[in-house]
Design an enzyme around this catalytic site. Structure first.
Site, short mmCIF file in Angstrom:
data_model
loop_
_atom_site.label_atom_id
_atom_site.label_comp_id
_atom_site.label_asym_id
_atom_site.label_seq_id
_atom_site.Cartn_x
_atom_site.Cartn_y
_atom_site.Cartn_z
N LYS A 1 0.87 -1.19 0.00
CA LYS A 1 0.00 0.00 0.00
C LYS A 1 0.90 1.23 0.00
O LYS A 1 1.95 1.22 0.64
CB LYS A 1 -0.92 0.02 1.23
CG LYS A 1 -1.75 1.30 1.34
CD LYS A 1 -2.82 1.21 2.40
CE LYS A 1 -2.35 1.53 3.80
NZ LYS A 1 -1.76 2.89 3.96
N GLU B 1 -9.30 7.60 3.80
CA GLU B 1 -9.14 7.94 5.23
C GLU B 1 -9.68 9.33 5.53
O GLU B 1 -9.34 10.31 4.86
CB GLU B 1 -7.65 7.84 5.62
CG GLU B 1 -7.44 8.16 7.11
CD GLU B 1 -6.12 7.70 7.69
OE1 GLU B 1 -5.31 7.07 6.98
OE2 GLU B 1 -5.89 7.99 8.88
O1 KIV Z 1 -0.69 2.54 8.55
C1 KIV Z 1 -1.87 2.22 8.74
O2 KIV Z 1 -2.21 1.55 9.73
C2 KIV Z 1 -2.87 2.67 7.79
C3 KIV Z 1 -4.30 2.57 8.19
C4 KIV Z 1 -4.65 3.73 9.06
C5 KIV Z 1 -5.19 2.44 7.02
O3 KIV Z 1 -2.53 3.15 6.75
#
Ligand code: KIV
Length: 268
Positions: A119, A185
């Site tokens: 991600k 978010e």
């Molecule tokens: O780093 C993380 O835990 C996240 C979540 C808040 C989606 O990106």
């Protein structure tokens, strides 16, 4: 449709869930025992988030987290998980420099952790990078709205993102570049609804209301381990910190009073 707990969740499985109208569930995890417990409990995805820096390392932002730390925790989590899709966050400055840097670093994540995807925070500004990763067969989850790695630019940790036009453009750009899913978010629920209806890839909300295709929470927050963190969007499903404190206080008291160990907990 009931969740099939026997089949591993795959990247195409995320799209399929959206097509079938089945809500996706994700939690963060950073270590073996919690990751295996969340997996057994049936979450679809486990995110090894760079929130690691805050909830595990006790730092005030996610910025100091390194790629090696993410790989260390990603490997532990992926080894614990049998069913859920494991996604590892790319931390600050491991993908922003160039698409080449992103491919090299995301490639290390996939090779060294057995996770299925990475991600990264960004929409339009990271479209070229998402495209390069996707072309290298590295599945990417985008992340728009509040981007915690932008904390220094924003001046504070949490700012609700309300610019619908920009958010929609970010969502479309991430999808067109090849992202397989998108974290939203801290976005007003009606904007999150519009984005979720407008794009084909699943949206995974945190502080983005009920209309997203799935939800993600930071596990330490939803289990009540993080003291004093109570934003409106967070539901604390348990108060584990209080339970653990009571247990430890009782242990201290019993040892001091000579009540533990008693004969039932001693060998003859
Ligand atoms: O780093 C993380 O835990 C996240 C979540 C808040 C989606 O990106």
């Amino acid at each position: 449709m009931p969740v099939d707990l026997t089949k591993p969740v795959t990247v195409p499985g995320f799209s399929q869930a959206k097509q079938e109208g089945r809500k996706l569930t994700m939690l963060t995890a950073y270590e073996y025992l919690w990751a295996s417990l969340f997996d057994e409990a049936g979450v679809d995805g486990i995110l090894v988030g760079d929130t690691l820096g805050m909830v595990v390392q006790g730092k005030s932002t996610t910025l100091p987290v390194t790629l090696d730390e993410m790989i260390y925790h990603g490997e532990i989590v992926a080894r614990a998980v049998k069913r859920a899709l494991v996604v590892v966050d790319l931390p600050f400055l491991t993908f922003q420099v160039s698409p080449k840097q992103a491919v090299e670093n995301a490639g290390r994540v996939l090779k060294e952790t057995q996770a299925s995807a990475v991600k990264l925070e960004g929409g339009r500004n990271q479209a070229r990078t998402i495209e390069r990763l996707s072309n290298a067969d590295i599945p990417v989850m985008g992340h728009i709205g509040l981007k915690p790695q932008s904390v220094r630019k924003l001046g504070r940790m949490a700012v609700i993102q309300r610019d619908e036009e920009r958010l929609l453009a970010d969502a479309r750009a991430a999808q067109e570049a090849g992202a397989f899913a998108l974290v939203l978010e801290l976005i007003p629920q009606q904007i999150a609804r519009t984005i979720s209806e407008e794009i084909d890839i699943p949206t995974i909300g945190i502080g983005a209301g009920p209309h997203c295709d799935g939800q993600v929470l930071v596990s330490h927050d939803m289990l009540g381990l993080t003291p004093g963190f109570r934003p409106r969007f967070l539901k604390r499903y348990a108060e584990i910190r209080d339970l653990a404190r009571e247990a430890v206080e009782q242990y201290v008291e019993e040892v001091q009073q000579g009540e533990f160990p008693d004969s039932a907990h001693s060998h003859d």
